[in-house]
Design a protein around this motif. Sequence first.
Motif, PDB file in Angstrom:
ATOM      1  N   SER A   1       0.825  -1.210   0.000  1.00 51.58           N
ATOM      2  CA  SER A   1       0.000   0.000   0.000  1.00 51.58           C
ATOM      3  C   SER A   1       0.862   1.265   0.000  1.00 51.58           C
ATOM      4  N   CYS A   2       1.875   1.294   0.844  1.00 49.45           N
ATOM      5  CA  CYS A   2       2.758   2.464   0.899  1.00 49.45           C
ATOM      6  C   CYS A   2       3.562   2.592  -0.390  1.00 49.45           C
ATOM      7  N   GLY A   3       3.959   1.459  -0.966  1.00 42.28           N
ATOM      8  CA  GLY A   3       4.673   1.489  -2.244  1.00 42.28           C
ATOM      9  C   GLY A   3       3.813   2.079  -3.349  1.00 42.28           C
ATOM     10  N   GLU A   4       2.528   1.728  -3.363  1.00 39.02           N
ATOM     11  CA  GLU A   4       1.612   2.292  -4.361  1.00 39.02           C
ATOM     12  C   GLU A   4       1.446   3.792  -4.165  1.00 39.02           C
ATOM     13  N   THR A   5       1.307   4.232  -2.924  1.00 39.80           N
ATOM     14  CA  THR A   5       1.193   5.663  -2.634  1.00 39.80           C
ATOM     15  C   THR A   5       2.460   6.382  -3.074  1.00 39.80           C
ATOM     16  N   PHE A   6       3.604   5.825  -2.733  1.00 38.38           N
ATOM     17  CA  PHE A   6       4.894   6.420  -3.084  1.00 38.38           C
ATOM     18  C   PHE A   6       5.035   6.541  -4.602  1.00 38.38           C
ATOM     19  N   ALA A   7       4.664   5.495  -5.319  1.00 32.59           N
ATOM     20  CA  ALA A   7       4.820   5.470  -6.783  1.00 32.59           C
ATOM     21  C   ALA A   7       3.988   6.542  -7.480  1.00 32.59           C
ATOM     22  N   LYS A   8       2.926   6.991  -6.835  1.00 30.51           N
ATOM     23  CA  LYS A   8       2.053   7.999  -7.439  1.00 30.51           C
ATOM     24  C   LYS A   8       2.633   9.416  -7.379  1.00 30.51           C
ATOM     25  N   ALA A   9       3.701   9.598  -6.622  1.00 29.79           N
ATOM     26  CA  ALA A   9       4.307  10.935  -6.533  1.00 29.79           C
ATOM     27  C   ALA A   9       4.736  11.384  -7.924  1.00 29.79           C
ATOM     28  N   ASP A  10       4.463  12.609  -8.246  1.00 30.33           N
ATOM     29  CA  ASP A  10       4.704  13.160  -9.579  1.00 30.33           C
ATOM     30  C   ASP A  10       6.203  13.348  -9.843  1.00 30.33           C
ATOM     31  N   ASP A  11       6.712  12.622 -10.838  1.00 34.37           N
ATOM     32  CA  ASP A  11       8.141  12.683 -11.175  1.00 34.37           C
ATOM     33  C   ASP A  11       8.583  14.102 -11.534  1.00 34.37           C
ATOM     34  N   THR A  12       7.792  14.804 -12.302  1.00 32.94           N
ATOM     35  CA  THR A  12       8.160  16.152 -12.729  1.00 32.94           C
ATOM     36  C   THR A  12       8.287  17.084 -11.527  1.00 32.94           C
ATOM     37  N   VAL A  13       7.386  16.941 -10.578  1.00 37.09           N
ATOM     38  CA  VAL A  13       7.439  17.780  -9.372  1.00 37.09           C
ATOM     39  C   VAL A  13       8.680  17.424  -8.546  1.00 37.09           C
ATOM     40  N   ILE A  14       8.929  16.134  -8.374  1.00 37.14           N
ATOM     41  CA  ILE A  14      10.120  15.710  -7.617  1.00 37.14           C
ATOM     42  C   ILE A  14      11.378  16.284  -8.267  1.00 37.14           C
ATOM     43  N   ASP A  15      11.513  16.097  -9.569  1.00 33.46           N
ATOM     44  CA  ASP A  15      12.699  16.591 -10.273  1.00 33.46           C
ATOM     45  C   ASP A  15      12.806  18.111 -10.172  1.00 33.46           C
ATOM     46  N   GLY A  16      11.684  18.795 -10.215  1.00 28.45           N
ATOM     47  CA  GLY A  16      11.683  20.253 -10.107  1.00 28.45           C
ATOM     48  C   GLY A  16      11.979  20.756  -8.705  1.00 28.45           C
ATOM     49  N   ASN A  17      11.885  19.862  -7.727  1.00 28.67           N
ATOM     50  CA  ASN A  17      12.117  20.261  -6.339  1.00 28.67           C
ATOM     51  C   ASN A  17      13.519  19.899  -5.834  1.00 28.67           C
ATOM     52  N   ALA A  18      14.435  19.620  -6.736  1.00 31.49           N
ATOM     53  CA  ALA A  18      15.800  19.255  -6.330  1.00 31.49           C
ATOM     54  C   ALA A  18      16.461  20.355  -5.501  1.00 31.49           C
ATOM     55  N   ASP A  19      16.128  21.609  -5.766  1.00 31.33           N
ATOM     56  CA  ASP A  19      16.729  22.722  -5.036  1.00 31.33           C
ATOM     57  C   ASP A  19      15.827  23.276  -3.930  1.00 31.33           C
ATOM     58  N   MET A  20      14.648  22.701  -3.784  1.00 33.81           N
ATOM     59  CA  MET A  20      13.705  23.140  -2.763  1.00 33.81           C
ATOM     60  C   MET A  20      14.324  22.965  -1.371  1.00 33.81           C
TER      61      MET A  20
END
Length: 171
Positions: free
Chosen positions: A98-117
């Motif tokens: 269940s947690c793996g499914e939730t984790f997998a749904k995280a938006d790749d573009t947002v994660i990549d864009g937040n590298a400097d956040m």
Amino acid sequence: MTITLSETFKGATAQAFRGLTNVLKKAKAEAEKTGAPEAAYLDHRLFPDMNDMKWQVQMITEFAVRGAARMTGVATEDLPNLPMEGDTFDALIERIESCGETFAKADDTVIDGNADMKISMPVGPEQTMELDGKTYVMSFYLPNLFFHVTTAYNMARTQGVPVGKRDFMGM
């Protein structure tokens, strides 16, 4: 070829979760084979002041869900809190899935864009740590992920569960 932050973050977590699931499935089979209660494995600690196997699973699954939320910009006060539940192998395996499914749904573009956040997180009583997104993933999140999955693996090994490197590696 460039590897993105989201590929590293999500790929390593998915693989670690597969390995953790392998370990739990083999531990369950060993308990059934020997007639030992599941608690003999799940309550096992490597040392008295360490948390037990079930806590390792509960903690790292919540950590992953919260990590994905952090990397997608969820404010600290809005991070998900998962109850520390799961007292059987089946319940813990279901929690990982269940947690793996939730984790997998995280938006790749947002994660990549937040590298400097900038990420500010509590690390103890009245202590916080400030990291950028890339440092959070590479130097805080991944080491914690592997620490807790390795600890659960080692707990199974010390109980005589026949797991090996391929199991740990999620293969």
